[in-house]
Each structure stands twice: as C-alpha cells, then as structure tokens.
Write an enzyme that holds these catalytic residues in place. Structure first.
Site, PDB file in Angstrom:
ATOM      1  CB  ALA A 139      21.906 -35.563 106.532  1.00  0.00           C
ATOM      2  CE  LYS A 173      24.341 -37.883  93.363  1.00  0.00           C
ATOM      3  NZ  LYS A 173      24.290 -36.875  94.438  1.00  0.00           N
ATOM      4  CG  ASN A 193      20.626 -40.099  91.303  1.00  0.00           C
ATOM      5  OD1 ASN A 193      21.294 -39.071  91.253  1.00  0.00           O
ATOM      6  ND2 ASN A 193      20.669 -40.913  92.346  1.00  0.00           N
ATOM      7  CD  GLU A 245      15.112 -34.666  94.162  1.00  0.00           C
ATOM      8  OE1 GLU A 245      15.564 -33.513  94.216  1.00  0.00           O
ATOM      9  OE2 GLU A 245      15.673 -35.642  94.696  1.00  0.00           O
TER      10      GLU A 245
END
Length: 382
Positions: A65, A259, A263, A340
C-alpha cells in the site's frame, strides 16, 4: 536466501514478513497534521541542472500500500517508476494500474510492474516498501537494481540499521545488533547507499491494485551524515511534483524518535493485550504505561544525542483521537505473521544498555513482547 534463489521463492520468503502495507496511526496521527500544508496537485517534474534531462528512475521493492502509493504519485509527475510485487496485487496493477482512493482526490497511475527486478535493471533510487525484518534477505531483489550511485530509500519504522553511520560522537560507526544481526543488513544494504525515510502517512490495500489513502502525505528523508545532499534534493523534488510532502531534514533522527514514541509503546501493548489504541488510552493503567514508556524512550534518545521537541501527552492524545485502530503489530499477530518488534523495542533497549540508561518499563514490556513473538511464531509454523 542465496543469490541463486528465484524471484518467486524470494517473494514467498519475504512476504512472511509482509510489505509495509499500512503505516501505524500510532506513529502517524497529529505529527503530519502539525506540519500539514493544503493539498497541492502534481506539478510538472523539472530536472535540476545537476542532472541529465532523463526522468528520475525509481524501483519500488515491495509495492504494497505505501510503496504503490508512492510509486503512483511519482509516476503521475513524470518519473520512470517500476513497481516490484507479486500475486493478485501484481496482476491487478499490470492490468488496471494503481488506483488511489484518497480524501485529497482519487487518481489512477499506470507505472510498470513486475515480480523480477532483473527486468528493470539499475535505477537511481530503490524505495524499500518491505518491513525491516526482511531487509537482510532482500539482496537478490535489490542488487539487480543497483549501479554505483543508486540510493536505497528505506521507509521503515523504528531504529534503522544505519543509525550510527557517520554520526559524529562516541558511537560513530557502531552496529546495533538488534536491527543488524551479525551485520547481515549492512552486508545487503550498505549504509553508504542509505537515505533514511520516516513515513507520516497511513494507507491500506483495499483490494489488489487499489490503495486507500487514509491520512498524511509527509515522507521525511535525510542523509545519515546530516548533509543536505543532491540525491536527497532530487528525490524530494520528484515526490513534491507528485503531490507529496518530502522535506529533506538536516537530522532525520529527530523524526525517527518522534514517530517511534508511538510505535514503541502502542504496538507491543496492543499485541500483548489484544487491544486497540483507543482501548489502551481509555484504560487508566495502560495509558500510564504508555506515558512511562514514552518518557523512558526520550531518555534513551537524549543519551545518544537526540532531543526531539515533542509533548508526550500530545502524542497520547493524538493516538486517542484515532480511536479503535489496531496497530500493525496486532494485525500481524492475528494473521500469524512475524512481529516487527526488534526495530521498535529491542533496539531501544539495546541502546539503553549501551548508554547506561535505566529503562525498567521498556525492559519488562520487551521481555513479554519478545516471548510473545517467539511463541506466536512457533505456533504459526507449518
């Protein structure tokens, strides 16, 4: 994986880690909005006087995507784009092009698409749309695309393998084992080729060949050595011509840590608790846990010389506004895919050890999440 593996075999292996098909709202929301500019339609792609008149040539490896969205934007502005993908998604893109559905305006682009990078040959830029946990095995897909000046733009979450490359200070050149085990990623993707990229955009594959753009258009890029290079400026020009924001940051590490705050906290907690971001924020104790993890993360960032100016409470409030969104880590867990977590959490714990920073909460959550990653992987093995 070795150099003789066929493209189809390589894709089967790499797709167990999956494309970066949807970037987490945990890292996206509010940051791009803070820096947002009104929609700009694609511009004619002019060439720098330091470049030839031929259009910039870009290969997107892992055109999920995010990769397909970037490729479609570059292509409609005049860049020569090659999307490297497989399966029904590849078939749809070959047949119908890439259809982008976006609140900024829908459009269709028809870049070249293939599953064999040897058909493409050397390019100016390789845009990596793969997840970081598949970088070490990506060599046979990337190497046919390289000439001596090809830049590799890695659109990844978390701490990149090149983090200390040419970074002045006590840790210059140091390898981070969690993200570059035994130097396997650096051997495949030399840090000298790397251009960092932090993605503040959220997309998803609505159907093969159809990308739903949810929010954000900012793709911050930067050199590991903090210079503003010609290769970064040229790529930025091509992205802006395609209607995207692509600032060249003098020190991209600030964006990496900003960021990462989202996460490193929401992703593992969401997987451990099987909870959405909204549920985590509404529960007082998990909200407090997120707050503690973010503050510990900022302490590690400061210990390696980075002090991003960001409010922890504002990051949490932004995540809460997203609502009941599942992070990519929770989605991967539910689909039986590898988690991940090394670049998101293990790397920061490793950096804490390196710098002598006390991070008891990060260590505890990492221990639980690491066990979850191992047991879930064993349970999904054939």
């Amino acid at each position: 994986m070795n150099q003789q593996d066929s493209p189809s075999t390589l894709w089967s292996f790499l797709l167990t880690a999956s494309f970066a098909t949807s970037l987490d709202h945990s890292g996206t929301d509010t940051v791009d909005n803070i820096l947002s500019t009104p929609f700009a339609p694609p511009l004619p792609l002019s060439r720098s006087t330091n470049r030839s008149e031929s259009p910039v040539k870009v290969a997107v490896v892992g055109a999920g995507a995010i990769g397909a969205y970037v490729g479609a934007a570059l292509h409609r502005a005049g860049a020569e784009v090659h999307l490297i993908a497989r399966g029904p998604h590849l078939s749809a893109m070959r047949r119908d092009g890439v259809r982008v559905l976006s609140p900024r305006g829908d459009f269709t682009a028809r870049p070249a698409a293939t599953d064999d990078p040897a058909e493409v040959g050397p390019v100016d830029y390789v845009f990596l749309g793969l997840k970081a946990n598949s970088y070490a095995a990506s060599g046979p897909l990337v190497h046919p695309l390289l000439h001596d000046r090809t830049a590799v733009i890695a659109a990844q979450n978390g701490i990149p393998w090149w983090y200390f490359h040419r970074l002045a200070g006590p840790y210059v050149g140091r390898r981070i084992e969690s993200v570059d085990p035994a130097g396997a990623v650096s051997a495949t993707l030399p840090p000298t080729r790397a251009v960092g990229c932090v993605v503040f955009a959220a997309t998803e594959l609505e159907a093969p060949g159809v990308v739903r753009h949810l929010e954000g258009t900012r793709f911050s890029i930067g050199e590991p050595d903090r210079t503003v290079s010609r290769r970064c400026l040229d790529f930025s020009e091509a992205m802006v011509a395609g209607g995207l924001k692509c600032p060249v940051e003098p020190d991209l590490r600030n964006d990496i840590w900003i960021k990462l705050l989202g996460n490193i906290s929401f992703n593992p907690i969401s997987a451990l608790a099987r909870a959405t971001m909204g549920e985590i924020c509404r529960h007082p104790d998990t909200r407090a846990l997120v707050d503690t993890m973010m503050h510990e993360t900022l302490e590690v960032a400061a210990a390696v010389g980075c002090r991003p100016e960001i409010s922890v409470e504002r990051r949490i409030a932004g995540a809460e506004r997203v609502g009941d969104h599942k992070t990519s880590t929770l989605q991967d867990l539910e689909k039986g895919k590898p988690l991940e977590l090394n670049v998101l959490l293990a790397a920061v714990v490793e950096l804490a050890g390196l710098t002598g920073t006390t991070v008891p909460t990060l260590r505890a959550v990492h221990a639980l999440a690491d066990l979850l990653a191992k047991t879930s992987s064993a349970g999904s093995a054939p």
